[in-house]
Design a protein around this motif. Structure first.
Motif, PDB file in Angstrom:
ATOM      1  N   TYR A  55       0.861  -1.187   0.000  1.00 39.64           N
ATOM      2  CA  TYR A  55       0.000   0.000   0.000  1.00 39.64           C
ATOM      3  C   TYR A  55       0.898   1.239   0.000  1.00 39.64           C
ATOM      4  O   TYR A  55       1.774   1.362   0.869  1.00 39.64           O
ATOM      5  N   SER A  64       1.261   7.618  -2.182  1.00 38.24           N
ATOM      6  CA  SER A  64       1.509   8.487  -3.338  1.00 38.24           C
ATOM      7  C   SER A  64       1.162   7.702  -4.610  1.00 38.24           C
ATOM      8  O   SER A  64       0.709   6.568  -4.544  1.00 38.24           O
ATOM      9  N   MET A 110      16.103  12.818  -8.456  1.00 44.88           N
ATOM     10  CA  MET A 110      15.156  13.917  -8.713  1.00 44.88           C
ATOM     11  C   MET A 110      15.838  15.278  -8.904  1.00 44.88           C
ATOM     12  O   MET A 110      15.440  16.037  -9.787  1.00 44.88           O
ATOM     13  N   PRO A 111      16.878  15.598  -8.121  1.00 47.61           N
ATOM     14  CA  PRO A 111      17.535  16.880  -8.386  1.00 47.61           C
ATOM     15  C   PRO A 111      18.049  16.970  -9.826  1.00 47.61           C
ATOM     16  O   PRO A 111      17.998  18.034 -10.445  1.00 47.61           O
ATOM     17  N   VAL A 152      -2.643   3.732   4.478  1.00 48.10           N
ATOM     18  CA  VAL A 152      -2.985   2.892   5.628  1.00 48.10           C
ATOM     19  C   VAL A 152      -3.210   3.827   6.813  1.00 48.10           C
ATOM     20  O   VAL A 152      -2.333   4.611   7.170  1.00 48.10           O
ATOM     21  N   ALA A 210      10.266   8.711   5.459  1.00 49.54           N
ATOM     22  CA  ALA A 210      10.336  10.002   6.152  1.00 49.54           C
ATOM     23  C   ALA A 210       9.673  11.050   5.275  1.00 49.54           C
ATOM     24  O   ALA A 210       9.392  10.814   4.105  1.00 49.54           O
ATOM     25  N   PHE A 236      22.796  18.066   1.951  1.00 53.77           N
ATOM     26  CA  PHE A 236      23.171  17.633   0.607  1.00 53.77           C
ATOM     27  C   PHE A 236      22.066  17.861  -0.421  1.00 53.77           C
ATOM     28  O   PHE A 236      22.344  18.171  -1.576  1.00 53.77           O
ATOM     29  N   SER A 249      20.623   3.928  -0.002  1.00 52.67           N
ATOM     30  CA  SER A 249      21.530   2.777   0.000  1.00 52.67           C
ATOM     31  C   SER A 249      21.193   1.858   1.190  1.00 52.67           C
ATOM     32  O   SER A 249      21.124   0.637   1.052  1.00 52.67           O
TER      33      SER A 249
END
Ligand SMILES: Cc1cc2nc3c(=O)[nH]c(=O)nc-3n(C[C@H](O)[C@H](O)[C@H](O)COP(=O)(O)OP(=O)(O)OC[C@H]3O[C@@H](n4cnc5c(N)ncnc54)[C@H](O)[C@@H]3O)c2cc1C
Length: 468
Positions: A31, A34, A44-45, A80, A114, A162, A298
């Motif tokens: 589940y 998004s 993504m950057p 959920v 997170a 970062f 990682s």
């Protein structure tokens, strides 16, 4: 056997893929609230900065791929809401229709990750304020840039970790004027390493504002706690993350000092049949066994695979982490592994700290200097941690240090590692071997820790590096 996995990114999707191979007939469901699973947040950057030829490479494996290749059911757009550990059921909401329903499990994985932490300041909900965590965030940033941000407009990045620094580079590459608000040092490296990163940013036209925090955003104005004001057309809040522990906390899962889930080394929580992995858990440092929280893809991937083994009845331990990390900042490579000087001291080590600069490989082959900061434990003679800034070859050095520290190598053995050598790749004594030689000498002399003033040669090297 019925398995439910909550969260479908690095930890959740790697657990599902491995478990489906180990137990082909098990019923596995992910589940994910998004609309994307198994995506590469790390890229993504660079997707925003237009480096990628194929943006689909961010999320190449969708629900259909998981169904066809692994037999795993994936329910995207489903949150959920609650877990009942006694009944072994969960309550799920379909976010598109609003319908809620129950599902049941024999074993459950919390891979809820997170979320971006935005300081609770007025204006953080404005239409020109963004953060970057999920694919949806990336798409909204891209939409905003396309609609309302002509080249030359100003982007203000709040936070110099970062992600903030990677975004600085990408926004500059797109032709924006970038301002960086850093409350103190740049990156996770020690404060004395920061001036080199700052120089690299200044050389790329980035304005750095230091020494205060964001207090409020109103329209184009960002007000700092010390009263200064910065103008921007677009604000990116890169102010850290918080583990998604609500579901876990509700059912009494043990939470640790990093406000993340505590598991044993088989990734089991204190609640029977419930495992946790990825950015939602804290883990142990491989250096000294202390708790640590370094949320990285990682690690999440490895933990997911450990969960799959254990669920399948093959006892496997997650050993802990070094916290190794690396990022690119224009022409610099910035990496670290192990304990920082400050953490080592906080943990009671009697540290010896030293710095050295040696070339990645011979200058005639394009070799360039790497600045190393090393932290040793005087008592055990073990290397505890390393930070490195260079232009090429930083990653492979960080990886060697990480391996050496993982197995608690003594500094006098580092000099004798049998590393591969040829002039295009290293000098005859590699940077890593120099760390061993210098460290051993200093320990033998019982030398005091070095303090680091800005090394002007290295700084000049950054300044004078030919740029395309
Ligand atoms: C811009 C960026 C760059 C990064 N670069 C690097 C890098 O270079 N190297 C590196 O190692 N790491 C990098 N990371 C970190 C890496 O992406 C994360 O460590 C990794 O994604 C963690 O995976 P995870 O599965 O634990 O959690 P997450 O990726 O946070 O995924 C958890 C998922 O759970 C879902 N979820 C949460 N609660 C619920 C619920 N109740 N119901 C249903 N679904 C729920 C969320 O929607 C989320 O999609 C980067 C992260 C970002 C944002």
């Amino acid at each position: 056997m019925k398995i439910i996995i909550i969260g479908g990114v690095a930890a959740g999707s790697s657990a599902a893929a491995k478990l489906s191979r180990l137990k082909k007939d098990w019923d596995i469901t992910i589940y994910e609230e998004s609309d994307y699973i198994s995506y590469s947040a790390c890229n993504m950057p660079y997707a925003i900065g237009d480096w990628l030829e194929d943006e689909d490479s961010i999320a190449p494996r969708g629900p259909l791929y998981f169904k066809e290749n692994y037999g795993v059911k994936v329910q995207i757009g489903h949150r959920v809401e609650k877990i009942d550990p006694k009944a072994k059921t969960i309550r799920v909401q379909d976010l598109k229709t609003g319908r809620t329903f129950e599902d049941s499990y024999d074993k459950l994985l919390l891979a809820t990750g997170a979320q971006s932490f935005l300081p609770p300041i007025p204006g953080r909900d404005q239409a020109n304020v963004f953060s970057l965590r999920q694919v949806e965030d990336m798409l909204s940033i891209q939409d905003r840039l396309a609609c309302c941000m002509p080249k030359g407009s100003t982007i203000c990045i709040v936070g110099a970790g970062f992600i903030g620094l990677e975004m600085v580079e990408n926004f500059v590459k797109l032709g924006y004027k970038v301002k960086l608000l850093a409350s103190s040092k740049l990156s996770n490296l020690s404060p004395e390493m920061s001036p080199y990163l700052e120089e690299e940013l200044l050389l790329h036209g980035v304005e750095i504002i230091k020494g205060s925090r964001a207090k409020a955003i109103q329209g184009r104005d960002l007000t700092l706690e010390d009263g200064r004001k910065i103008q921007g057309d677009f604000f990116l809040m890169a102010t850290g993350v918080r583990p998604n522990i609500d579901l876990a906390q509700d059912i009494g899962v043990e939470i640790g000092e990093f406000k993340a889930i505590i598991t044993n080394d088989q990734m089991e929580t204190n609640i029977p049949h419930i495992y946790a992995a990825g950015d939602v858990v804290q883990t142990r440092s491989l250096v000294d066994g202390s708790w640590t929280y370094v949320p990285l893809g990682s690690t999440a991937n490895k933990m997911g695979r450990v969960v799959a083994d254990n669920m399948a009845g093959k006892p496997t331990k997650f050993p802990g982490i070094m916290g190794s990390s690396i990022f690119k900042l224009f022409d610099l490579e910035v990496g670290s592994t192990g304990l920082s000087e400050k953490t080592a001291q906080d943990h009671g080590f009697d540290t010896l700290v030293f710095y050295h600069i040696h070339r990645s490989h011979y200058a005639s082959h394009g070799g360039q200097p790497i600045l190393i900061k090393a932290v040793l434990d005087r008592k055990s003679r073990e290397l505890l941690g390393v930070e490195a800034i260079g232009f090429t070859g930083v990653k492979n050095r960080i990886d060697v240090y990480a391996s050496f520290i993982t197995f608690h190598g003594k500094i006098q053995d580092l000099e004798f590692l049998d590393l591969a050598y040829a002039p295009p790749f290293s000098t005859v004594r590699d940077v890593v071997l120099y760390t061993g030689m210098i460290g051993t000498n200093l320990l033998e002399k019982d030398a005091p820790s070095e303090s680091h003033q800005v090394n002007q040669d290295f700084m000049n090297y950054i300044k004078n590096l030919p740029r395309p």
